[in-house]
Scaffold this motif. Structure first.
Motif, PDB file in Angstrom:
ATOM      1  N   PHE A  77       0.859  -1.185   0.000  1.00 18.18           N
ATOM      2  CA  PHE A  77       0.000   0.000   0.000  1.00 18.18           C
ATOM      3  C   PHE A  77       0.893   1.232   0.000  1.00 18.18           C
ATOM      4  CE2 PHE A  77      -2.418   3.430   1.740  1.00 18.18           C
ATOM      5  CZ  PHE A  77      -3.721   3.202   1.358  1.00 18.18           C
ATOM      6  N   GLN A  78       0.666   2.141  -0.962  1.00 16.92           N
ATOM      7  CA  GLN A  78       1.444   3.371  -1.000  1.00 16.92           C
ATOM      8  C   GLN A  78       0.622   4.472  -1.631  1.00 16.92           C
ATOM      9  OE1 GLN A  78       5.385   3.053  -2.555  1.00 16.92           O
ATOM     10  NE2 GLN A  78       5.744   5.242  -2.451  1.00 16.92           N
ATOM     11  N   GLY A  79       0.597   5.611  -0.963  1.00 16.01           N
ATOM     12  CA  GLY A  79      -0.073   6.785  -1.507  1.00 16.01           C
ATOM     13  C   GLY A  79       0.673   7.298  -2.727  1.00 16.01           C
ATOM     14  N   GLU A  80       0.173   8.364  -3.312  1.00 16.41           N
ATOM     15  CA  GLU A  80       0.738   8.885  -4.554  1.00 16.41           C
ATOM     16  C   GLU A  80       2.084   9.583  -4.366  1.00 16.41           C
ATOM     17  OE1 GLU A  80      -2.191  11.224  -6.558  1.00 16.41           O
ATOM     18  OE2 GLU A  80      -3.684   9.629  -6.444  1.00 16.41           O
ATOM     19  N   GLY A  81       2.291  10.256  -3.235  1.00 17.83           N
ATOM     20  CA  GLY A  81       3.530  10.995  -3.013  1.00 17.83           C
ATOM     21  C   GLY A  81       4.520  10.232  -2.145  1.00 17.83           C
ATOM     22  N   ASP A  82       5.764  10.709  -2.137  1.00 17.60           N
ATOM     23  CA  ASP A  82       6.805  10.061  -1.336  1.00 17.60           C
ATOM     24  C   ASP A  82       6.525  10.130   0.158  1.00 17.60           C
ATOM     25  OD1 ASP A  82       8.212   9.381  -3.603  1.00 17.60           O
ATOM     26  OD2 ASP A  82       9.488  11.170  -3.536  1.00 17.60           O
ATOM     27  N   ASP A  83       5.819  11.171   0.598  1.00 20.28           N
ATOM     28  CA  ASP A  83       5.535  11.341   2.026  1.00 20.28           C
ATOM     29  C   ASP A  83       4.145  10.854   2.400  1.00 20.28           C
ATOM     30  OD1 ASP A  83       8.007  12.376   2.635  1.00 20.28           O
ATOM     31  OD2 ASP A  83       7.398  14.450   2.304  1.00 20.28           O
ATOM     32  N   ASP A  84       3.470  10.131   1.524  1.00 16.74           N
ATOM     33  CA  ASP A  84       2.127   9.628   1.809  1.00 16.74           C
ATOM     34  C   ASP A  84       2.187   8.307   2.577  1.00 16.74           C
ATOM     35  OD1 ASP A  84       1.000  11.788   0.566  1.00 16.74           O
ATOM     36  OD2 ASP A  84       0.517  10.732  -1.290  1.00 16.74           O
ATOM     37  N   CYS A  85       1.040   7.883   3.033  1.00 17.40           N
ATOM     38  CA  CYS A  85       0.882   6.631   3.781  1.00 17.40           C
ATOM     39  C   CYS A  85       1.473   5.453   3.014  1.00 17.40           C
ATOM     40  CB  CYS A  85      -0.604   6.409   4.027  1.00 17.40           C
ATOM     41  SG  CYS A  85      -1.004   4.937   4.962  1.00 17.40           S
ATOM     42  N   ARG A  86       2.164   4.569   3.757  1.00 23.31           N
ATOM     43  CA  ARG A  86       2.776   3.401   3.128  1.00 23.31           C
ATOM     44  C   ARG A  86       2.866   2.268   4.156  1.00 23.31           C
ATOM     45  NH1 ARG A  86       7.183   5.801   1.606  1.00 23.31           N
ATOM     46  NH2 ARG A  86       8.439   5.165   3.362  1.00 23.31           N
ATOM     47  N   PHE A  87       2.446   1.060   3.751  1.00 24.57           N
ATOM     48  CA  PHE A  87       2.612  -0.133   4.580  1.00 24.57           C
ATOM     49  C   PHE A  87       2.470  -1.378   3.719  1.00 24.57           C
ATOM     50  CE2 PHE A  87      -1.800   1.353   5.189  1.00 24.57           C
ATOM     51  CZ  PHE A  87      -2.542   0.256   4.804  1.00 24.57           C
ATOM     52  N   THR A  88       2.868  -2.532   4.281  1.00 23.11           N
ATOM     53  CA  THR A  88       2.811  -3.816   3.577  1.00 23.11           C
ATOM     54  C   THR A  88       1.812  -4.719   4.281  1.00 23.11           C
ATOM     55  OG1 THR A  88       5.118  -3.629   2.903  1.00 23.11           O
ATOM     56  CG2 THR A  88       4.154  -5.833   2.850  1.00 23.11           C
ATOM     57  N   ILE A  89       0.936  -5.372   3.515  1.00 25.17           N
ATOM     58  CA  ILE A  89      -0.023  -6.347   4.047  1.00 25.17           C
ATOM     59  C   ILE A  89       0.403  -7.728   3.556  1.00 25.17           C
ATOM     60  CG2 ILE A  89      -2.413  -7.142   4.095  1.00 25.17           C
ATOM     61  CD1 ILE A  89      -3.252  -4.270   3.385  1.00 25.17           C
ATOM     62  N   THR A  90       0.585  -8.654   4.492  1.00 22.96           N
ATOM     63  CA  THR A  90       0.891 -10.046   4.162  1.00 22.96           C
ATOM     64  C   THR A  90      -0.304 -10.894   4.560  1.00 22.96           C
ATOM     65  OG1 THR A  90       3.232  -9.647   4.570  1.00 22.96           O
ATOM     66  CG2 THR A  90       2.514 -11.952   4.498  1.00 22.96           C
TER      67      THR A  90
END
Length: 125
Positions: A77-90
């Protein structure tokens, strides 16, 4: 326009912290497997902190939504910008593991990191 083929709703279980009191923080993820093989992710998370924060209404929240590619058993999961929300779902059996939250998914201390358990049956629409 995407058509939903299945819905899986997962929410964090209530955890007990070291002092034996309940943790009031919450995170909920709704996931939809789309016909094109992508996954729609909708998430809500809040951080309450202590009773003084709760009483004063000092509660931090965050919510994010995206349609992302499925890579094996993972979603990045990653938002459009470099400073946007980001995480990994397994994906696991009746559970999800969220890691690598960059703490930019809402207010201070808001995070999606954790182990989620399935709380609803998958449905087809």
């Amino acid at each position: 326009d995407y058509k939903v083929t299945g819905v899986q709703t997962c929410a964090l279980p209530i955890w007990v912290n070291k002092t034996g009191s309940f943790d009031r923080d919450i995170a909920v993820l709704d996931l939809w497997l789309l016909k094109n093989g992508k996954v729609r992710v909708l998430g809500y998370s809040s951080w309450v902190g202590d009773e003084a924060n709760e009483a004063s209404g000092n509660i931090n929240v965050g919510n994010d939504e995206a349609i992302v590619e499925l890579h094996g058993g993972k979603v990045f999961f990653q938002g459009e910008g470099d400073d946007d929300c980001r995480f990994t779902i397994t994906f696991g059996v009746n559970s999800l593991l969220v890691t690598e939250d960059n703490l930019k998914c809402g207010g201070l201390n808001v995070s999606f990191d954790g182990t989620y358990r399935k709380v609803g049956q998958a449905t087809s629409r």
